[in-house]
Enzyme design. Structure first.
Site, PDB file in Angstrom:
ATOM      1  N   SER A 119      29.720  60.203  31.088  1.00  7.43           N
ATOM      2  CA  SER A 119      29.477  60.357  32.090  1.00  7.43           C
ATOM      3  C   SER A 119      29.373  61.198  31.827  1.00  7.43           C
ATOM      4  O   SER A 119      28.426  62.599  31.151  1.00  7.43           O
ATOM      5  CB  SER A 119      31.293  60.193  32.390  1.00  7.43           C
ATOM      6  N   ASP A 238      28.053  54.397  41.949  1.00  6.52           N
ATOM      7  CA  ASP A 238      28.516  54.310  41.661  1.00  6.52           C
ATOM      8  C   ASP A 238      28.947  56.094  42.972  1.00  6.52           C
ATOM      9  O   ASP A 238      28.257  56.950  43.192  1.00  6.52           O
ATOM     10  CB  ASP A 238      27.968  55.853  40.680  1.00  6.52           C
ATOM     11  N   HIS A 293      31.129  53.455  38.471  1.00  6.19           N
ATOM     12  CA  HIS A 293      30.639  54.650  37.825  1.00  6.19           C
ATOM     13  C   HIS A 293      31.290  54.186  35.955  1.00  6.19           C
ATOM     14  O   HIS A 293      33.247  53.634  36.552  1.00  6.19           O
ATOM     15  CB  HIS A 293      31.580  55.638  37.719  1.00  6.19           C
TER      16      HIS A 293
END
Ligand SMILES: *[C@@H]1O[C@H](CO)[C@@H](O)[C@H](O)[C@H]1NC(C)=O
Ligand SMILES: *[C@@H]1O[C@H](CO)[C@@H](O)[C@H](O)[C@H]1NC(C)=O
Ligand SMILES: *[C@@H]1O[C@H](CO)[C@@H](O)[C@H](O)[C@H]1NC(C)=O
Length: 329
Positions: A119, A238, A293
């Site tokens: 991330s 995501d 995610h």
């Protein structure tokens, strides 16, 4: 089975004896194959002490035996490290990480390292390469990163803790204020295509690191072009990263939903970061994995580790000097 907690201490010893441990892998007697150390930078709300992160480190070690893993850490405690994912000036945080990696005895004596960013840790590791790159990164792999920023802040949700709520509260003061840009981490990679002038003027991190301002920093391009591979993974489902295509440097028009892929963007065409040059050499990989995610399966993670962090030939002059001496065990 080795306990997860014992791993950080054990790892230096493992690395120091790779030459012996890896002998069966040798194709020729005079060629040494060894995996490079791996640097991991975690995402928002995570900290270096998490079990999940330790499991990732262990998987990296199991996939490529002899891999020494370093988890980036900001602050002296896990709580401070987690807080730094929400609050701080990313420029200063990067300086701290550059100093941390440059003085880490094993990393700084290795010929190069590999890097794994989860991330926001992905665009931060890219920034590390562009700004510092000592020790130099060979392969960079990012999962669900925000290379082209976010157009929407992640909501803390019902389970949001005080750190998350605190950053939400600060954001209400105005995303482009100097106050917020110097303190709220996600604001420093906020990039709404409808607010480009404000972004170029005020973004404390992303506009600079993506070389979007008029004056380009040639060092950024020069350093990024040294990569052997830059692999970007995007999570198919995501909904946390808006837009998820940011993980591939895509730009999404939030009104029409139209995504302009990297190759159609000026950033690529004028090659502000060397991405086109990397692409022409087959060094840029765009991968999609199923899941929301950071819901990465162990199987997909292990196959990425195998592909990008596997043992390589280390030349004689780079041979690693007994780093175990600096570890007290
Ligand atoms: C470009 O980036 C490097 C590394 O961060 C820095 O030392 C240099 O001052 C920057 N150059 C310009 C023109 O901003
Ligand atoms: C963040 O820190 C850098 C380095 O000290 C400084 O130059 C910059 O102005 C700071 N950013 C903001 C928005 O205050
Ligand atoms: C998004 O698409 C709309 C409709 O085509 C257009 O009016 C708008 O300018 C686009 N936004 C950006 C940032 O290009």
């Amino acid at each position: 089975m080795r306990s997860l907690l014992a791993l950080p201490l054990l790892a230096p010893a493992i690395f120091s004896c790779t030459s012996a441990a890896l002998l069966p892998l040798n194709a020729h007697d005079d060629v040494e194959l060894t995996p490079l150390p791996l640097v991991i930078w975690h995402g928002l709300g995570d900290d270096y002490g998490r079990e999940g992160l330790k499991a990732v480190a262990k998987l990296a070690e199991e996939t490529n035996p002899g891999t020494y893993v370093h988890i980036v850490k900001l602050g002296n405690t896990a709580d401070q490290d987690r807080e730094a994912t929400f609050f701080g000036n990313v420029t200063i945080q990067l300086e701290q990480v550059c100093a941390q990696l440059a003085k880490e005895p094993i990393l700084s004596t290795a010929p190069a390292v590999n890097a794994l960013g989860f991330s926001q840790g992905g665009q931060f590791l890219r920034a590390y390469i562009q700004r510092c790159n000592f020790p130099p990164v060979r392969n960079l792999v990012t999962f669900g990163s925000q290379h082209n920023g976010i157009s929407k802040f992640q909501s803390c949700g019902v389970r949001g803790d005080w750190l998350c709520r605190g950053s939400e509260a600060l954001l209400r003061l105005g995303r482009w204020s100097t106050f917020v840009q110097s303190r709220v981490v996600p604001a420093q990679y906020f990039r709404d295509p409808e607010e480009i002038p404000q972004y170029l003027k005020h973004s404390n991190f992303l506009a600079d690191i993506n070389n979007e301002r008029e004056v380009k920093n040639e060092t950024y391009k020069h350093n990024l072009m040294k990569l052997n591979k830059f692999a970007m993974y995007v999570f198919e489902d995501d909904v946390t990263v808006v837009p998820k295509e940011s993980g591939f440097f895509g730009e999404k028009n939030m009104t029409t939903g139209h995504v302009t892929p990297l190759k159609e963007r000026t950033l690529y065409k004028e090659d502000w970061l060397g991405l086109q040059a990397l692409d022409n050499q087959g060094k840029l990989d765009f991968r999609t994995v199923p899941g929301e995610h950071m819901q990465v399966s162990e199987k997909n993670l292990a196959s990425a580790f195998k592909e990008y962090f596997g043992p390589i030939e280390i030349e004689e002059e780079f041979s690693i000097q007994s780093p175990v001496l600096v570890v007290q065990n």
